[in-house]
Scaffold this active site. Sequence first.
Site, short mmCIF file in Angstrom:
data_model
loop_
_atom_site.label_atom_id
_atom_site.label_comp_id
_atom_site.label_asym_id
_atom_site.label_seq_id
_atom_site.Cartn_x
_atom_site.Cartn_y
_atom_site.Cartn_z
N GLU A 56 0.54 -1.05 0.03
CA GLU A 56 -0.02 -0.17 0.34
C GLU A 56 0.56 1.78 -0.49
O GLU A 56 0.34 2.37 -0.01
CB GLU A 56 -0.84 -0.09 1.16
CG GLU A 56 -2.23 -0.83 0.99
CD GLU A 56 -3.24 -0.58 0.74
OE1 GLU A 56 -3.05 0.32 -0.07
OE2 GLU A 56 -3.62 -1.34 -0.44
N GLU A 65 -2.37 8.32 -0.88
CA GLU A 65 -2.39 7.44 -2.09
C GLU A 65 -1.02 8.70 -3.19
O GLU A 65 -1.19 9.69 -2.88
CB GLU A 65 -3.04 7.24 -2.38
CG GLU A 65 -3.71 6.55 -3.35
CD GLU A 65 -5.30 6.63 -3.55
OE1 GLU A 65 -5.40 5.71 -4.86
OE2 GLU A 65 -6.32 6.60 -2.92
N ASN A 104 -15.37 4.27 4.30
CA ASN A 104 -14.80 3.10 4.93
C ASN A 104 -14.11 4.29 6.08
O ASN A 104 -13.61 3.47 7.59
CB ASN A 104 -13.19 2.41 3.71
CG ASN A 104 -13.33 1.24 3.60
OD1 ASN A 104 -13.69 0.07 4.43
ND2 ASN A 104 -13.01 1.06 2.39
#
Length: 112
Positions: A56, A65, A104
Amino acid sequence: MRSSAVSLIRLAEAARAEDSIPGKHFSRLPARYPLFGTTGSPEREIAAFFAHVTPETGHICYIEEINGASKAADYCDKQNRQYPCKAGRGYYGRCPVQLSWNYNYGAVGNRI
């Protein structure tokens, strides 16, 4: 000592030695989360954590990200009524866990 443990130690030492890398405060985590890696099967807990965060974060090189902010609108499920999207918020991956999507963020936010 297992080679994976040696690798983790080297990673932590490198993070402490090089102040400019994103993971520079990695060695401070045990003080903030004293129960991490101390319950049940510590080796499995730590291995599972790194098995998730390594891909990740690009081997713990990125804390956000890549291009995440530009894709923030893509991570909004407008059909989700329990955790609706809020204007101006971006639900893209940040931190080692790289959590994304409004539902989430909402669920995790309720747990911590």
